[in-house]
Design a protein around this motif. Structure first.
Motif, PDB file in Angstrom:
ATOM      1  N   GLN A   1      19.424  59.605  36.609  1.00 44.88           N
ATOM      2  CA  GLN A   1      18.287  60.134  37.356  1.00 44.88           C
ATOM      3  C   GLN A   1      17.570  61.254  36.606  1.00 44.88           C
ATOM      4  O   GLN A   1      16.374  61.484  36.810  1.00 44.88           O
TER       5      GLN A   1
ATOM      6  N   ARG B   1      23.969  51.361  41.796  1.00 43.68           N
ATOM      7  CA  ARG B   1      23.464  52.645  42.291  1.00 43.68           C
ATOM      8  C   ARG B   1      24.082  53.801  41.519  1.00 43.68           C
ATOM      9  O   ARG B   1      23.413  54.796  41.215  1.00 43.68           O
TER      10      ARG B   1
ATOM     11  N   LYS C   1      22.337  54.125  38.209  1.00 37.96           N
ATOM     12  CA  LYS C   1      20.978  54.637  38.415  1.00 37.96           C
ATOM     13  C   LYS C   1      21.008  56.133  38.696  1.00 37.96           C
ATOM     14  O   LYS C   1      20.180  56.899  38.171  1.00 37.96           O
ATOM     15  N   GLN C   2      21.962  56.584  39.502  1.00 40.36           N
ATOM     16  CA  GLN C   2      22.051  58.006  39.821  1.00 40.36           C
ATOM     17  C   GLN C   2      22.483  58.821  38.606  1.00 40.36           C
ATOM     18  O   GLN C   2      22.043  59.966  38.444  1.00 40.36           O
TER      19      GLN C   2
ATOM     20  N   LEU D   1      25.792  63.431  38.992  1.00 36.75           N
ATOM     21  CA  LEU D   1      25.313  62.972  40.299  1.00 36.75           C
ATOM     22  C   LEU D   1      24.700  64.109  41.110  1.00 36.75           C
ATOM     23  O   LEU D   1      23.790  63.887  41.906  1.00 36.75           O
ATOM     24  N   LYS D   2      25.210  65.320  40.894  1.00 33.71           N
ATOM     25  CA  LYS D   2      24.676  66.483  41.610  1.00 33.71           C
ATOM     26  C   LYS D   2      23.460  67.086  40.905  1.00 33.71           C
ATOM     27  O   LYS D   2      22.869  68.046  41.409  1.00 33.71           O
TER      28      LYS D   2
END
Length: 609
Positions: free
Chosen positions: A432, A425, A428-429, A466-467
């Protein structure tokens, strides 16, 4: 029949009939019933026909007779005043009496009769102690069979025998359960949970719970005597009087002090006689609401497999797992499972060495153990996501990656690993946003290299990704995993507050390009050149070792290089004798642009040369 013959306080109808027959006819109750044509069983059972016939003979209302006797309501169900109960609540086949009461009745010689009077409350099974004399009631089997014939012989007993019984009787107060029963029979409300059900069901569940608490879950209940049951009533009432929460408190005690392992015998091994009593309910002998409280407690605290018949209902799905059931389902060692559940705080129950008595909620525990099965050891994370060991440690320390169970201790174990789903995960993030590329663009670097170049923690850049805080992101093929994400060094520098203003040349790079010490560049940034301009212009700042440092404007640096020369860069300079060139320039009137002692280097204007 005259004169009227009133009953004594609390006297039962059968006792009243016995004294009435002796007073008016000089015969026993048995003979009296034959004389007036009343079948004995009608009186014993308390049928309406008996009340009607006796009302005519006694010259009193039917209601007055009915108030001193139980009566049939339906098959196996009897009533007394406003209460209904199953026939087991009555002791029709037992001669029950208080020796002190009978002696007092005989000595009083009421109406010239030296005979005792039976109290109506002696008929009910939870009443085991005389509330007037605080002595145990005597209970013995009747001589006649099946309770179909009247037997009042115990009401005119041998006085010396009664005195001997009383002398050997111990003193005790009525149990709290007996007090409850007597108050409720008088029409009082005492305990909301107990009052919500038939009086006999509330009493029996109290006695059964108390017996298992006092004498052990696997005590031989059939061998308990009346004193034992009286003690059981006292203990049980402490819990049932508090309703469902009190019952659960008692069941928790039985669970934590079980004599046998659940792994070997399930809930029946834990709750023993109490379980078998509830499990035997087939609708013939009802248990009441206690059964549902008991069933819910077992499902919430003991592993019961789906499909099990529990107290008359099939268990659709298990609510809790035991250590053993989880270990068996996921093919793990029980110690591994127990350690993970304990450290996560999911394991509930006793703290003894029998881990099989401890349970955890199915959904929460299965979620945890699935993560445990998928766990990647910390030492294997670098290989799994293609990062360095230091980067993996930083991701864990920053909380971006979390262990399956974080017990905040340095002990190692499988639970310290990270769920592979969490690692997938994360990758993947990180990917993104961004555009796919084959090769890195100008000014782009993977996360690790960018962190090294900017002297910032890897986790700061990962957090930005991530943000969604970076706009210029490039993505190499997924096979490169952690190294597949490329970021713009300049953008990252600005986003992390490493730089403000415009992009420029660092002081160290400027010093290297000019061939001078760092302090010389700092001097030039503050020194004036011709026409009041700075020798070097600052275009921004960047963070270095916790401090904001100036960035040199590239155009300003190029302009300085075209306008000024170090002594060593001027034609005719000889390293063995720099003073010779310096003297020649002085003879021509050419002086350094700044005092070398202050500037730290010797610069001359190109225009003067």
């Amino acid at each position: 029949m005259k004169p009227l013959f009133p009953p004594l306080r609390d006297e039962s109808l059968l006792s009243w009939v016995n004294r009435f027959a002796l007073f008016h006819c000089g015969v026993s109750a048995e003979e009296f019933c034959r004389v007036i044509g009343l079948p004995q069983q009608e009186l014993i059972i308390g049928r309406q026909h008996a009340f009607s016939k006796l009302a005519v003979v006694f010259g009193v209302p039917v209601e007055q007779l009915r108030a001193r006797s139980h009566y049939p309501v339906s098959s196996r169900v009897y009533g007394y005043r406003s209460e209904n109960f199953f026939q087991e609540f009555l002791l029709r086949n037992r001669q029950t009496f208080c020796p002190a009461c009978l002696l007092s009745d005989i000595e009083t010689n009421r109406d010239g009769l030296r005979v005792g009077a039976a109290r109506i409350n002696w008929t009910f099974s939870p009443v085991r102690t005389c509330r007037y004399h605080n002595v145990p009631l005597v209970r013995a089997r009747k001589a006649t069979s099946n309770g179909s014939k009247i037997d009042t012989s115990y009401l005119k007993p041998d006085i010396p025998k009664l005195e001997d019984i009383l002398a050997h009787s111990k003193t005790r107060r009525p149990s709290e359960l007996q007090g409850y029963v007597e108050k409720r029979l008088d029409g009082h409300k005492v305990s909301s949970w107990m009052d919500s059900q038939p009086i006999d069901l509330a009493s029996r569940s109290t006695e059964m719970l108390g017996a298992c608490l006092e004498f052990g879950a696997h005590a031989a209940l059939s061998k308990l005597n009346e004193d034992n049951w009286d003690q059981a009533a006292k203990v049980g009432y402490e819990f049932t009087s508090k309703g469902e929460e009190g019952i659960r408190e008692a069941l928790r005690y039985l669970l934590s002090n079980s004599e046998r392992s659940q792994s070997q015998s399930g809930p029946q091994g834990t709750f023993g006689g109490l379980f078998h009593w509830a499990q035997a309910d087939r609708g013939v002998k009802h248990i009441g609401p206690f059964k549902e409280v008991f069933r819910e407690f077992i499902l919430d605290n003991v592993r019961v497999e789906p499909g099990t018949l529990l107290f008359g209902s099939v268990v659709d799905q298990a609510r809790v797992h035991s250590v053993a059931s989880l270990a068996r389902k996921y093919a793990l060692h029980p110690k591994t499972v127990r350690s993970a559940l304990t450290k996560s705080g999911l394991l509930r129950g006793s703290n003894d060495h029998d881990s099989m008595r401890q349970t955890a909620r199915v959904q929460q525990s299965e979620k945890l153990i699935k993560k445990l099965v998928r766990a990647v050891p910390v030492s294997k994370i670098p290989d799994y996501i293609e990062c360095t060991r230091a980067q993996a440690q930083h991701l864990l320390k920053a909380g971006i990656l979390k262990p399956v169970v974080d017990d905040e201790k340095k002990f190692s174990g499988r639970h310290k690993g990270v769920d592979s789903d969490d690692l997938d995960r994360l990758l993947k993030q990180m990917r993104q946003n961004g555009k796919p590329v084959v090769n890195a663009g100008l000014g782009m670097a993977n996360v690790g290299d960018a962190a090294n170049a900017l002297h910032v923690p890897t986790t700061d850049i990962v957090s930005l990704l991530l943000k969604g805080g970076l706009e210029n992101v490039e993505l190499l093929p997924e096979l490169f995993k952690f190294r597949s994400v490329l970021v713009d060094l300049t953008e990252v520098s600005f986003k992390l507050g490493m730089q403000d203003g415009k992009t420029g040349v660092t002081i160290s790079d400027s010093a290297r390009e000019l061939g001078v010490h760092l302090d010389v560049v700092r001097f030039l940034l503050s020194a004036n050149a011709d026409s009041g301009c700075r020798a070097l212009e600052s275009c921004g700042r960047y963070r270095h070792m916790g401090k904001m440092c100036d960035l040199v404007d590239p155009r300003s640096l190029d302009k300085f290089k075209s306008r000024f020369r170090k002594l060593s860069q001027i034609e005719g300079y000889w390293v063995r004798d720099p003073e010779r060139l310096r003297s020649k320039l002085a003879e021509r009137g050419i002086r350094p642009a700044w005092d070398p002692a202050i500037a730290g280097a010797e610069f001359y204007r190109v225009s003067d040369l």
